[in-house]
Design an enzyme around this catalytic site. Structure first.
Site, PDB file in Angstrom:
ATOM      1  N   PHE A  45       0.835  -1.207   0.000  1.00  0.00           N
ATOM      2  CA  PHE A  45       0.000   0.000   0.000  1.00  0.00           C
ATOM      3  C   PHE A  45       0.873   1.261   0.000  1.00  0.00           C
ATOM      4  CE2 PHE A  45      -2.889  -2.985   2.139  1.00  0.00           C
ATOM      5  CZ  PHE A  45      -4.136  -2.620   1.664  1.00  0.00           C
ATOM      6  N   GLU A  48       3.369   7.525  -2.168  1.00  0.00           N
ATOM      7  CA  GLU A  48       3.047   8.952  -2.166  1.00  0.00           C
ATOM      8  C   GLU A  48       1.839   9.030  -3.090  1.00  0.00           C
ATOM      9  OE1 GLU A  48       4.162  11.582  -0.682  1.00  0.00           O
ATOM     10  OE2 GLU A  48       5.874  10.705   0.355  1.00  0.00           O
ATOM     11  N   SER A  49       0.723   9.581  -2.607  1.00  0.00           N
ATOM     12  CA  SER A  49      -0.522   9.375  -3.366  1.00  0.00           C
ATOM     13  C   SER A  49      -1.244  10.655  -3.788  1.00  0.00           C
ATOM     14  CB  SER A  49      -1.482   8.529  -2.524  1.00  0.00           C
ATOM     15  OG  SER A  49      -1.964   9.297  -1.440  1.00  0.00           O
ATOM     16  N   THR A  98      -3.763   2.157  -8.951  1.00  0.00           N
ATOM     17  CA  THR A  98      -4.810   3.165  -9.114  1.00  0.00           C
ATOM     18  C   THR A  98      -5.381   3.154 -10.533  1.00  0.00           C
ATOM     19  OG1 THR A  98      -5.119   5.569  -9.246  1.00  0.00           O
ATOM     20  CG2 THR A  98      -2.894   4.779  -9.556  1.00  0.00           C
ATOM     21  N   ASP A  99      -6.607   3.663 -10.661  1.00  0.00           N
ATOM     22  CA  ASP A  99      -7.194   3.789 -12.011  1.00  0.00           C
ATOM     23  C   ASP A  99      -6.512   4.904 -12.807  1.00  0.00           C
ATOM     24  OD1 ASP A  99      -8.259   6.001 -10.691  1.00  0.00           O
ATOM     25  OD2 ASP A  99     -10.357   5.478 -11.018  1.00  0.00           O
ATOM     26  N   GLU A 100      -5.750   5.775 -12.113  1.00  0.00           N
ATOM     27  CA  GLU A 100      -5.157   6.931 -12.804  1.00  0.00           C
ATOM     28  C   GLU A 100      -4.103   6.532 -13.831  1.00  0.00           C
ATOM     29  OE1 GLU A 100      -4.098  10.401 -10.648  1.00  0.00           O
ATOM     30  OE2 GLU A 100      -5.730  10.176  -9.229  1.00  0.00           O
ATOM     31  N   TYR A 124       2.488  11.702 -10.302  1.00  0.00           N
ATOM     32  CA  TYR A 124       1.997  10.647  -9.414  1.00  0.00           C
ATOM     33  C   TYR A 124       1.601   9.400 -10.216  1.00  0.00           C
ATOM     34  CZ  TYR A 124      -1.564   7.864  -7.119  1.00  0.00           C
ATOM     35  OH  TYR A 124      -2.300   6.809  -6.679  1.00  0.00           O
ATOM     36  N   LYS A 128       3.186   5.535 -10.362  1.00  0.00           N
ATOM     37  CA  LYS A 128       2.427   4.300 -10.070  1.00  0.00           C
ATOM     38  C   LYS A 128       2.493   3.366 -11.278  1.00  0.00           C
ATOM     39  CE  LYS A 128       0.244   3.247  -6.934  1.00  0.00           C
ATOM     40  NZ  LYS A 128       0.726   2.450  -5.757  1.00  0.00           N
ATOM     41  N   ASN A 154     -10.940   6.552  -3.276  1.00  0.00           N
ATOM     42  CA  ASN A 154     -11.443   6.098  -1.964  1.00  0.00           C
ATOM     43  C   ASN A 154     -11.962   7.294  -1.164  1.00  0.00           C
ATOM     44  OD1 ASN A 154      -9.586   3.245  -0.733  1.00  0.00           O
ATOM     45  ND2 ASN A 154     -10.181   3.695  -2.819  1.00  0.00           N
ATOM     46  N   LYS A 163      -7.207  15.448   0.513  1.00  0.00           N
ATOM     47  CA  LYS A 163      -8.028  14.942  -0.595  1.00  0.00           C
ATOM     48  C   LYS A 163      -9.400  15.620  -0.582  1.00  0.00           C
ATOM     49  CE  LYS A 163      -4.738  12.070  -1.543  1.00  0.00           C
ATOM     50  NZ  LYS A 163      -4.601  10.653  -1.500  1.00  0.00           N
ATOM     51  N   PRO A 179     -12.464  25.001  -1.885  1.00  0.00           N
ATOM     52  CA  PRO A 179     -11.849  25.271  -3.190  1.00  0.00           C
ATOM     53  C   PRO A 179     -12.165  24.206  -4.241  1.00  0.00           C
ATOM     54  CG  PRO A 179     -10.214  24.417  -1.657  1.00  0.00           C
ATOM     55  CD  PRO A 179     -11.506  24.477  -0.899  1.00  0.00           C
ATOM     56  N   GLY A 258      -2.732  20.044 -15.790  1.00  0.00           N
ATOM     57  CA  GLY A 258      -2.896  18.734 -16.448  1.00  0.00           C
ATOM     58  C   GLY A 258      -4.045  17.919 -15.882  1.00  0.00           C
TER      59      GLY A 258
HETATM   60  O1  DAU Z   1      -8.484   7.636  -8.817  1.00  0.00           O
HETATM   61  C1  DAU Z   1      -7.736   7.130  -7.743  1.00  0.00           C
HETATM   62  C2  DAU Z   1      -6.916   8.253  -7.177  1.00  0.00           C
HETATM   63  O2  DAU Z   1      -7.801   9.106  -6.469  1.00  0.00           O
HETATM   64  C3  DAU Z   1      -5.783   7.774  -6.273  1.00  0.00           C
HETATM   65  O3  DAU Z   1      -4.869   7.030  -7.028  1.00  0.00           O
HETATM   66  C4  DAU Z   1      -5.057   8.994  -5.668  1.00  0.00           C
HETATM   67  O4  DAU Z   1      -4.064   8.563  -4.785  1.00  0.00           O
HETATM   68  C5  DAU Z   1      -6.066   9.843  -4.950  1.00  0.00           C
HETATM   69  O5  DAU Z   1      -5.425  10.996  -4.455  1.00  0.00           O
HETATM   70  C6  DAU Z   1      -7.206  10.239  -5.878  1.00  0.00           C
HETATM   71  O6  DAU Z   1      -6.748  11.171  -6.887  1.00  0.00           O
HETATM   72  P1  DAU Z   1      -7.583  12.465  -7.284  1.00  0.00           P
HETATM   73  O7  DAU Z   1      -6.656  13.476  -7.825  1.00  0.00           O
HETATM   74  O8  DAU Z   1      -8.773  12.119  -8.114  1.00  0.00           O
HETATM   75  O9  DAU Z   1      -8.140  12.871  -5.790  1.00  0.00           O
HETATM   76  P2  DAU Z   1      -8.291  14.286  -5.073  1.00  0.00           P
HETATM   77  O10 DAU Z   1      -9.064  14.057  -3.825  1.00  0.00           O
HETATM   78  O11 DAU Z   1      -7.013  15.030  -4.962  1.00  0.00           O
HETATM   79  O12 DAU Z   1      -9.224  15.092  -6.093  1.00  0.00           O
HETATM   80  C7  DAU Z   1     -10.483  14.589  -6.484  1.00  0.00           C
HETATM   81  C8  DAU Z   1     -11.041  15.565  -7.502  1.00  0.00           C
HETATM   82  O13 DAU Z   1     -11.359  16.803  -6.833  1.00  0.00           O
HETATM   83  C9  DAU Z   1     -10.047  15.952  -8.600  1.00  0.00           C
HETATM   84  O14 DAU Z   1     -10.750  16.130  -9.817  1.00  0.00           O
HETATM   85  C10 DAU Z   1      -9.462  17.273  -8.137  1.00  0.00           C
HETATM   86  C11 DAU Z   1     -10.617  17.905  -7.375  1.00  0.00           C
HETATM   87  N1  DAU Z   1     -10.220  18.764  -6.241  1.00  0.00           N
HETATM   88  C12 DAU Z   1      -9.351  18.263  -5.300  1.00  0.00           C
HETATM   89  C13 DAU Z   1      -8.956  19.035  -4.234  1.00  0.00           C
HETATM   90  C14 DAU Z   1      -7.970  18.497  -3.215  1.00  0.00           C
HETATM   91  C15 DAU Z   1     -10.770  20.041  -6.093  1.00  0.00           C
HETATM   92  O15 DAU Z   1     -11.598  20.489  -6.933  1.00  0.00           O
HETATM   93  N2  DAU Z   1     -10.379  20.798  -5.032  1.00  0.00           N
HETATM   94  C16 DAU Z   1      -9.473  20.359  -4.098  1.00  0.00           C
HETATM   95  O16 DAU Z   1      -9.133  21.137  -3.167  1.00  0.00           O
END
Ligand code: DAU
Length: 330
Positions: A45, A48-49, A98-100, A124, A128, A154, A163, A179, A258
């Site tokens: 697991f 850095e994610s 990850t699906d990314e 990132y 992966k 998740n 997140k 934000p 990006g």
């Molecule tokens: O898809 C699986 C991935 O999901 C994992 O591999 C990653 O480790 C995990 O961080 C996550 O990646 P995301 O970039 O999708 O998750 P995050 O929570 O950073 O962002 C979710 C969505 O929300 C993304 O489109 C960016 C947006 N976002 C995120 C943050 C932190 C915002 O609009 N505002 C924010 O402040």
């Protein structure tokens, strides 16, 4: 990685649990842990994610996700090679990915299957992807019995508030801006964390060595819907003192560099071959999540340390410069 010992508090008295603080890249430590504990499986697991952190500083992602996975594979291979009989037969190395790594989908594109081409877009996801290739190669070249899972976003208890979902909850409660990047129309598939755990358990017990399994929640949603859902639940469970709605705090900010537009997982292989399905819908999972954060203010206060504040100041320095959705997306 934002490890937090407090998340393991419920295991302190469990004699099956041993905590060792170490670096995944420390070969000597890995070798001695494998020799001491003689595990029948290793689950990776360690990563850095956070995509935004990888944009500010990719180096840690290369070290932990690529070099770290390589060192772990090397030590696990050495350990597995000297096992005999049943112990060698049943041993598994499960790599959590990850699906990314599959890149970004258009609105009408079919969901990601296990045979999708790799098109990682951020430092990132590229790190992966590289680690996935190493895991695959260790199976093909050395016969190491590996399993790889690719899961979607998740959410749930104990989620570090960098997140989207936990950040929105803690910012809303603190009266801070929420934000939303760009136009807020990016789509993610959301999976309750306990469902991810049950999928990993299932893959470990019944997955076929060398196979890859996609794990998703069948919950594709635009970010702005997620944020509005969190706000509505907070309005219901802990209304703002001034009678206003939490959604008033939503602030559109400049988009992530990006930024991938859409991820969506096709989880039919794990369902058909291993009989796994998520237990939670998004509606049940998000309610449990918001309730957990409301019930655990001490946990929230503790994770918002100096290092956390440094990160949010760096990442959200522009939060005072809110923009309209169409400008934010530009
Ligand atoms: O898809 C699986 C991935 O999901 C994992 O591999 C990653 O480790 C995990 O961080 C996550 O990646 P995301 O970039 O999708 O998750 P995050 O929570 O950073 O962002 C979710 C969505 O929300 C993304 O489109 C960016 C947006 N976002 C995120 C943050 C932190 C915002 O609009 N505002 C924010 O402040």
């Amino acid at each position: 990685m934002r490890g937090n010992l407090e998340n393991l508090a419920s295991l302190h008295a469990d004699k099956h649990h041993v905590f060792v603080k170490g670096d995944i890249g420390d070969s000597g430590l890995l070798a001695s842990l494998l020799a001491t504990h003689q595990p029948r499986a290793v689950l990776n697991f360690a990563a850095e994610s956070h995509v935004d952190r990888s944009i500010h500083g990719p180096e840690d992602f290369i070290q932990t996700n690529i070099v770290g996975t390589f060192r772990l594979l090397e030590e696990v291979r050495a350990y597995w090679s000297q096992l005999e009989g049943d112990a060698k037969q049943v041993f598994r190395f499960l790599h959590v990915s990850t699906d990314e790594v599959y890149g970004s989908l258009g609105k009408e594109d079919p969901t990601f299957t296990e045979t999708n081409r790799y098109e990682p877009n951020s430092p990132y996801s590229a790190s992966k992807a590289a680690s996935d290739h190493l895991v695959r190669a260790y199976h093909h070249t050395y016969g190491l019995p590996v399993l790889t899972t690719h899961c979607s976003n998740n959410y749930g208890p104990y989620h570090f508030p960098e997140k989207l979902i936990p950040l929105m909850i803690v910012n809303a409660l603190a009266g801070k801006p929420l934000p939303v990047y760009g136009d807020g129309q990016q789509i993610r598939d959301w999976l309750y964390v306990k469902d991810h755990c049950s999928a990993i358990r299932r893959v470990l017990e019944a997955g076929k060595a060398g196979e890859v399994y996609n794990v998703g929640g069948w919950n594709e949603k635009p970010n702005i819907d997620i944020v509005n859902t969190v706000c509505a639940l907070l309005d219901e469970l802990q209304p703002r003192g001034d009678g206003q709605h939490y959604r008033e705090q939503i602030t559109y900010v400049k988009d992530r560099l990006g930024h991938d537009r859409r991820y969506a997982i096709d989880a039919s292989k794990i369902e058909h071959e291993l009989g796994w399905k998520p237990a939670e819908t998004f509606e049940t999972g998000i309610r449990k999540t918001v309730q957990w954060y409301l019930a655990n203010p001490e946990w929230v206060a503790h994770v918002q340390s100096g290092a956390y504040r440094e990160w949010t100041n760096k990442q959200y320095a522009y939060e005072h410069k809110s923009v309209k959705p169409q400008e934010a997306a530009a």
